[in-house]
Design a protein around this motif. Structure first.
Motif, PDB file in Angstrom:
ATOM      1  N   ASP A 128       0.792  -1.195  -0.065  1.00  0.00           N
ATOM      2  CA  ASP A 128      -0.042   0.129  -0.022  1.00  0.00           C
ATOM      3  C   ASP A 128       0.780   1.420   0.033  1.00  0.00           C
ATOM      4  O   ASP A 128       0.527   2.368  -0.604  1.00  0.00           O
ATOM      5  CB  ASP A 128      -0.862   0.021   1.182  1.00  0.00           C
ATOM      6  CG  ASP A 128      -2.110  -0.993   1.111  1.00  0.00           C
ATOM      7  OD1 ASP A 128      -2.320  -1.491  -0.102  1.00  0.00           O
ATOM      8  OD2 ASP A 128      -2.799  -1.627   2.248  1.00  0.00           O
ATOM      9  N   GLN A 129       2.049   1.351   0.631  1.00  0.00           N
ATOM     10  CA  GLN A 129       3.039   2.356   0.581  1.00  0.00           C
ATOM     11  C   GLN A 129       3.452   2.889  -0.643  1.00  0.00           C
ATOM     12  O   GLN A 129       3.493   3.817  -1.095  1.00  0.00           O
ATOM     13  CB  GLN A 129       4.050   2.199   1.785  1.00  0.00           C
ATOM     14  CG  GLN A 129       3.740   2.187   3.136  1.00  0.00           C
ATOM     15  CD  GLN A 129       4.813   2.153   4.007  1.00  0.00           C
ATOM     16  OE1 GLN A 129       5.631   0.933   3.878  1.00  0.00           O
ATOM     17  NE2 GLN A 129       5.161   2.890   4.824  1.00  0.00           N
ATOM     18  N   LEU A 130       3.857   1.539  -1.383  1.00  0.00           N
ATOM     19  CA  LEU A 130       4.322   1.757  -2.667  1.00  0.00           C
ATOM     20  C   LEU A 130       3.278   2.247  -3.824  1.00  0.00           C
ATOM     21  O   LEU A 130       3.512   3.111  -4.617  1.00  0.00           O
ATOM     22  CB  LEU A 130       4.862   0.347  -3.491  1.00  0.00           C
ATOM     23  CG  LEU A 130       6.187   0.183  -2.393  1.00  0.00           C
ATOM     24  CD1 LEU A 130       7.010  -1.406  -3.227  1.00  0.00           C
ATOM     25  CD2 LEU A 130       7.293   1.140  -2.363  1.00  0.00           C
ATOM     26  N   ALA A 131       1.997   1.925  -3.365  1.00  0.00           N
ATOM     27  CA  ALA A 131       1.045   2.292  -4.291  1.00  0.00           C
ATOM     28  C   ALA A 131       0.870   3.733  -4.161  1.00  0.00           C
ATOM     29  O   ALA A 131       0.625   4.387  -5.067  1.00  0.00           O
ATOM     30  CB  ALA A 131      -0.426   1.496  -3.825  1.00  0.00           C
ATOM     31  N   ARG A 132       0.725   4.185  -2.756  1.00  0.00           N
ATOM     32  CA  ARG A 132       0.527   5.677  -2.643  1.00  0.00           C
ATOM     33  C   ARG A 132       1.702   6.504  -3.264  1.00  0.00           C
ATOM     34  O   ARG A 132       1.361   7.547  -4.007  1.00  0.00           O
ATOM     35  CB  ARG A 132       0.390   6.022  -1.137  1.00  0.00           C
ATOM     36  CG  ARG A 132      -0.970   5.709  -0.504  1.00  0.00           C
ATOM     37  CD  ARG A 132      -1.119   6.270   0.555  1.00  0.00           C
ATOM     38  NE  ARG A 132      -0.071   5.652   1.753  1.00  0.00           N
ATOM     39  CZ  ARG A 132      -0.110   4.694   2.498  1.00  0.00           C
ATOM     40  NH1 ARG A 132      -1.589   3.723   2.275  1.00  0.00           N
ATOM     41  NH2 ARG A 132       0.601   4.188   3.214  1.00  0.00           N
ATOM     42  N   LEU A 133       2.835   6.038  -3.341  1.00  0.00           N
ATOM     43  CA  LEU A 133       4.160   6.759  -3.664  1.00  0.00           C
ATOM     44  C   LEU A 133       3.853   6.734  -5.116  1.00  0.00           C
ATOM     45  O   LEU A 133       4.113   7.871  -6.095  1.00  0.00           O
ATOM     46  CB  LEU A 133       5.209   6.058  -3.303  1.00  0.00           C
ATOM     47  CG  LEU A 133       6.618   6.573  -3.756  1.00  0.00           C
ATOM     48  CD1 LEU A 133       6.915   8.007  -3.620  1.00  0.00           C
ATOM     49  CD2 LEU A 133       7.860   5.869  -3.595  1.00  0.00           C
ATOM     50  N   GLY A 134       3.614   5.579  -5.740  1.00  0.00           N
ATOM     51  CA  GLY A 134       3.361   5.553  -7.330  1.00  0.00           C
ATOM     52  C   GLY A 134       2.408   6.803  -7.761  1.00  0.00           C
ATOM     53  O   GLY A 134       2.542   7.388  -8.688  1.00  0.00           O
ATOM     54  N   GLU A 135       1.163   6.636  -7.076  1.00  0.00           N
ATOM     55  CA  GLU A 135       0.392   7.588  -7.409  1.00  0.00           C
ATOM     56  C   GLU A 135       0.799   8.957  -7.448  1.00  0.00           C
ATOM     57  O   GLU A 135       0.306   9.783  -8.320  1.00  0.00           O
ATOM     58  CB  GLU A 135      -0.924   7.357  -6.340  1.00  0.00           C
ATOM     59  CG  GLU A 135      -1.689   6.218  -6.758  1.00  0.00           C
ATOM     60  CD  GLU A 135      -3.076   5.799  -5.864  1.00  0.00           C
ATOM     61  OE1 GLU A 135      -3.110   6.556  -5.023  1.00  0.00           O
ATOM     62  OE2 GLU A 135      -3.525   4.841  -6.135  1.00  0.00           O
ATOM     63  N   TYR A 136       1.520   9.313  -6.217  1.00  0.00           N
ATOM     64  CA  TYR A 136       2.006  10.888  -5.980  1.00  0.00           C
ATOM     65  C   TYR A 136       3.043  11.141  -7.073  1.00  0.00           C
ATOM     66  O   TYR A 136       2.827  12.360  -7.397  1.00  0.00           O
ATOM     67  CB  TYR A 136       2.526  10.755  -4.540  1.00  0.00           C
ATOM     68  CG  TYR A 136       1.568  10.538  -3.229  1.00  0.00           C
ATOM     69  CD1 TYR A 136       0.418  10.542  -3.481  1.00  0.00           C
ATOM     70  CD2 TYR A 136       2.052  10.346  -1.981  1.00  0.00           C
ATOM     71  CE1 TYR A 136      -0.777  10.362  -2.531  1.00  0.00           C
ATOM     72  CE2 TYR A 136       1.440  10.228  -1.124  1.00  0.00           C
ATOM     73  CZ  TYR A 136      -0.205  10.037  -1.230  1.00  0.00           C
ATOM     74  OH  TYR A 136      -1.044   9.820  -0.123  1.00  0.00           O
ATOM     75  N   LEU A 137       3.908   9.977  -7.286  1.00  0.00           N
ATOM     76  CA  LEU A 137       4.844  10.659  -8.395  1.00  0.00           C
ATOM     77  C   LEU A 137       4.103  10.801  -9.705  1.00  0.00           C
ATOM     78  O   LEU A 137       4.656  11.659 -10.483  1.00  0.00           O
ATOM     79  CB  LEU A 137       5.762   9.513  -8.362  1.00  0.00           C
ATOM     80  CG  LEU A 137       6.800   9.188  -7.254  1.00  0.00           C
ATOM     81  CD1 LEU A 137       7.789   8.041  -7.494  1.00  0.00           C
ATOM     82  CD2 LEU A 137       7.445  10.478  -6.797  1.00  0.00           C
ATOM     83  N   ASN A 138       3.097  10.063 -10.100  1.00  0.00           N
ATOM     84  CA  ASN A 138       2.420  10.097 -11.489  1.00  0.00           C
ATOM     85  C   ASN A 138       1.537  11.315 -11.386  1.00  0.00           C
ATOM     86  O   ASN A 138       1.630  12.284 -12.280  1.00  0.00           O
ATOM     87  CB  ASN A 138       1.703   9.006 -11.614  1.00  0.00           C
ATOM     88  CG  ASN A 138       1.296   8.814 -12.967  1.00  0.00           C
ATOM     89  OD1 ASN A 138       2.376   8.739 -13.775  1.00  0.00           O
ATOM     90  ND2 ASN A 138       0.081   8.541 -13.466  1.00  0.00           N
ATOM     91  N   TYR A 139       1.026  11.789 -10.099  1.00  0.00           N
ATOM     92  CA  TYR A 139       0.277  13.021 -10.146  1.00  0.00           C
ATOM     93  C   TYR A 139       1.039  14.174 -10.454  1.00  0.00           C
ATOM     94  O   TYR A 139       0.635  15.123 -10.929  1.00  0.00           O
ATOM     95  CB  TYR A 139      -0.147  13.109  -8.609  1.00  0.00           C
ATOM     96  CG  TYR A 139      -0.613  14.381  -7.790  1.00  0.00           C
ATOM     97  CD1 TYR A 139      -1.883  14.896  -8.188  1.00  0.00           C
ATOM     98  CD2 TYR A 139       0.127  14.766  -6.865  1.00  0.00           C
ATOM     99  CE1 TYR A 139      -2.135  16.151  -7.419  1.00  0.00           C
ATOM    100  CE2 TYR A 139      -0.377  15.857  -6.388  1.00  0.00           C
ATOM    101  CZ  TYR A 139      -1.171  16.562  -6.491  1.00  0.00           C
ATOM    102  OH  TYR A 139      -1.439  18.102  -6.079  1.00  0.00           O
ATOM    103  N   ASN A 140       2.375  14.195  -9.685  1.00  0.00           N
ATOM    104  CA  ASN A 140       3.119  15.372  -9.888  1.00  0.00           C
ATOM    105  C   ASN A 140       3.361  15.579 -11.402  1.00  0.00           C
ATOM    106  O   ASN A 140       3.572  16.749 -11.982  1.00  0.00           O
ATOM    107  CB  ASN A 140       4.648  15.304  -9.284  1.00  0.00           C
ATOM    108  CG  ASN A 140       5.523  16.504  -9.414  1.00  0.00           C
ATOM    109  OD1 ASN A 140       5.242  17.602  -8.812  1.00  0.00           O
ATOM    110  ND2 ASN A 140       6.328  16.299 -10.280  1.00  0.00           N
TER     111      ASN A 140
END
Length: 319
Positions: A149-161
């Motif tokens: 779940d932590q990696l999922a959030r990180l991936g979403e945040y990096l993509n969002y940027n």
């Protein structure tokens, strides 16, 4: 020999670059832009014998720039999963291109590097909305559910940027975001220690909360299209919002349409997760359109073409 990395400014491009640079941190020229800024090879001024590594931008969209570099004696290695068209047969080109619906550039780089920084590839897969694939890889890597779940959030945040009409729309220039990530071989250390992670998390929460109140322009059980307001938060959240809708309604295809600074619309299209194909075919019908089977987009849709796009979108995904 000069070294160049040309990379998409989204999670997949940044994580692919990071994997390569962890292996070879020597000085290099970095060329990137917002996620939609994909004709990047035109900016490369290289000399014969130089090496250019291209990460996560369509070969077909960069064909002219690619052929110029190859004919000038520049060596190019190309890693991508978007629409490529005919791949040139040239002694200076090494192509690693996979158009499969569950492929992304960071996973191709991960294979090439024999899994040296596998957790960053999993992060990128989450960012590219390959959620099922990423979770399978996380389980195989013996990560806990909390870690996945932590990696999922990180991936979403990096993509969002990476989303925005221009660089001022973004929280971080993609190169600056890479510099924040660069010291961390392990993404869990970045999550625990980086102020950049916290800034992205806060921005993500603020922007998605505004998007959650939007109503669709048109919808039925097979598709839904949303028209976002003309605002920086909307441009930042457009791709993430499309992914969020795709995951919440896996039977539906989705289009998220956002006004851009040029006075046109930028469009993000997601095919249904139950049938992840056709997004590229739809978008390639429009000038400045492209992408991959499961997720594609149009950079500049004229305002007068909105009705035509919505009609084509509905017809394309109605069965």
């Amino acid at each position: 020999m000069n070294r160049f990395y040309v990379f998409n400014g989204d999670a997949d491009g940044v994580c692919a670059l990071h994997q390569f640079r962890l292996v070879d941190p020597a000085a290099a020229n970095l060329i990137t832009g917002v996620k939609r800024d994909i004709k990047l090879l035109d900016r490369v001024e290289a000399n014969p014998g130089d090496l250019v590594t291209v990460l996560d931008i369509s070969l077909d969209s960069n064909r002219k720039g690619l052929m110029r570099l190859l004919e000038e004696g520049v060596r190019v290695e190309y890693f991508d999963h978007h629409h490529a068209g005919e791949i040139p047969q040239h002694p200076n080109l090494t192509a690693h291109i996979d158009l499969s619906a569950d492929a992304c550039t960071s996973l191709l780089v991960d294979q090439y590097l024999k899994g040296k920084f596998h957790l960053w590839a999993i992060t990128a897969a989450f960012g590219d909305n390959l959620v099922q694939k990423a979770r399978q890889l996380g389980a195989t890597a013996k990560l806990t559910e909390t870690e996945i779940d932590q990696l999922a959030r990180l991936g979403e945040y990096l993509n969002y940027n990476g989303y925005g009409d221009n660089l001022p729309d973004l929280h971080f220039h993609p190169t600056a975001l890479y510099e924040e990530i660069r010291p961390y071989a392990n993404p869990f250390d970045f999550i625990a220690e980086s102020n950049a992670f916290r800034k992205l998390a806060e921005g993500y929460q603020d922007d998605t909360s505004q998007a959650d109140s939007l109503q669709p322009l048109t919808t039925d059980e097979r598709y839904a299209a949303y028209l976002l307001p003309d605002a920086p938060w909307a441009r930042r959240v457009s791709g993430i919002f499309a992914n969020k809708l795709a995951n919440a309604y896996p039977q539906r295809a989705h289009a998220v349409i956002t006004p851009n600074h040029a006075g046109n619309y930028t469009v993000s299209v997601r095919a249904s997760l139950t049938n992840p194909c056709g997004a590229d075919v739809l978008c390639l019908q429009f000038n400045t359109g492209g992408g991959r089977k499961a997720a594609a987009g149009i950079n500049h849709l004229p305002t007068g073409s909105l009705d035509n796009f919505v009609s084509s979108f509905k017809q394309h995904f109605c069965s």
